[in-house]
Design an enzyme around this catalytic site. Structure first.
Site, PDB file in Angstrom:
ATOM      1  NE  ARG A  45      -2.277  -2.326   3.162  1.00  0.00           N
ATOM      2  CZ  ARG A  45      -2.712  -2.704   4.371  1.00  0.00           C
ATOM      3  NH1 ARG A  45      -3.589  -1.965   5.028  1.00  0.00           N
ATOM      4  NH2 ARG A  45      -2.264  -3.804   4.903  1.00  0.00           N
ATOM      5  N   GLY A  46       2.134   1.103   0.312  1.00  0.00           N
ATOM      6  CA  GLY A  46       3.016   2.251   0.550  1.00  0.00           C
ATOM      7  C   GLY A  46       3.164   3.258  -0.572  1.00  0.00           C
ATOM      8  CD  GLU A 101       8.021  -0.921  -3.145  1.00  0.00           C
ATOM      9  OE1 GLU A 101       6.879  -0.446  -3.022  1.00  0.00           O
ATOM     10  OE2 GLU A 101       8.370  -2.001  -2.630  1.00  0.00           O
ATOM     11  CG  ASP A 105      14.818  -1.987   3.808  1.00  0.00           C
ATOM     12  OD1 ASP A 105      15.740  -1.223   4.115  1.00  0.00           O
ATOM     13  OD2 ASP A 105      14.338  -2.806   4.607  1.00  0.00           O
ATOM     14  CE  LYS A 133      14.709   2.604   5.021  1.00  0.00           C
ATOM     15  NZ  LYS A 133      14.175   1.736   6.093  1.00  0.00           N
ATOM     16  CG  PHE A 154      11.111   1.952  10.261  1.00  0.00           C
ATOM     17  CD1 PHE A 154      11.263   0.714   9.630  1.00  0.00           C
ATOM     18  CD2 PHE A 154       9.837   2.466  10.406  1.00  0.00           C
ATOM     19  CE1 PHE A 154      10.161   0.010   9.156  1.00  0.00           C
ATOM     20  CE2 PHE A 154       8.721   1.772   9.936  1.00  0.00           C
ATOM     21  CZ  PHE A 154       8.890   0.547   9.314  1.00  0.00           C
TER      22      PHE A 154
END
Ligand code: IMP
Ligand code: MG
Length: 188
Positions: A45-46, A101, A105, A133, A154
């Site tokens: 969902r990000g 996206e 990560d 990242k 985070f």
């Protein structure tokens, strides 16, 4: 785990994000110029806020579709296993696609998704991630555009959550725990 014992330190302002989204959209528009149709594929969902802003800046014939993979749950550690929870509604064979996206990560999610989508034979596939990242990478992923490179922190906001919260923040901030150090996001 008690999720209320943290504060959010501002990292990237709404204004900075908006400027970067506009610049990315210009590059994407130039790259796909002449396409009969670009299918923008958001990873749920990000990416929902990012994709909403991005598509409105694209000067191209655009369709939008979504894919959902298994998430971290309420944990901050990436599980290496990636499952498809919700597949695309439409076909992408012979199509121009842009995969969107929120964060790259470890790279496992995008690695898996890109292999899957590639196997369906799109004509052209490019990838745009809002955040990267690089220090966390475990598997190589081929991204075309990155919004911002960030350190191993985070983050939440602009669609990105911690335990489903803080997606509605208009900027991106770093989660910093107060009190119980065992919940600290930097603890590796
Ligand atoms: P990867 O498979 O390790 O690359 O994980 C990517 C996914 O993990 C992203 O799509 C995010 O949903 C989630 N993720 C990674 N870092 C963060 C973070 O800092 N905040 C919230 N979600 C994150
Ligand atoms: Mg995600």
């Amino acid at each position: 785990m008690d999720h209320s014992n943290y504060v959010i330190d501002p990292m990237i302002s709404a204004k900075t994000i908006a400027a970067r989204v506009e610049a990315l959209a210009k590059e994407i528009t130039a790259t796909f110029r002449g396409t009969d149709k670009l299918i923008v594929i958001g990873l749920l969902r990000g990416s929902f806020v990012f994709i909403a802003d991005l598509v409105r800046e694209l000067d191209l014939p655009v369709e939008v579709d979504f894919l959902e993979t298994s998430s971290y749950g309420d944990s901050m550690e990436s599980s290496r296993e990636v499952r498809i929870l919700k597949d695309l509604r439409g076909e992408i064979e012979g199509r121009d696609i842009l995969v969107v996206e929120d964060i790259v990560d470890t790279g496992h999610t995008l690695h898996h998704v890109l292999n899957l989508l590639k196997s369906r034979g799109p004509r052209r596939m490019e990838v745009c991630a809002l955040l990267d990242k690089p220090s966390r990478r475990e598997v190589e992923v081929d991204t075309t555009w990155i919004g911002f490179e960030i350190p191993d922190k985070f983050v939440v906001g602009y669609g990105i959550d911690y335990a489903q919260r803080n997606r509605n923040l208009d900027h991106i901030g770093i989660v910093r725990f107060i009190g119980d150090q065992t919940d600290h996001p930097d603890k590796g």
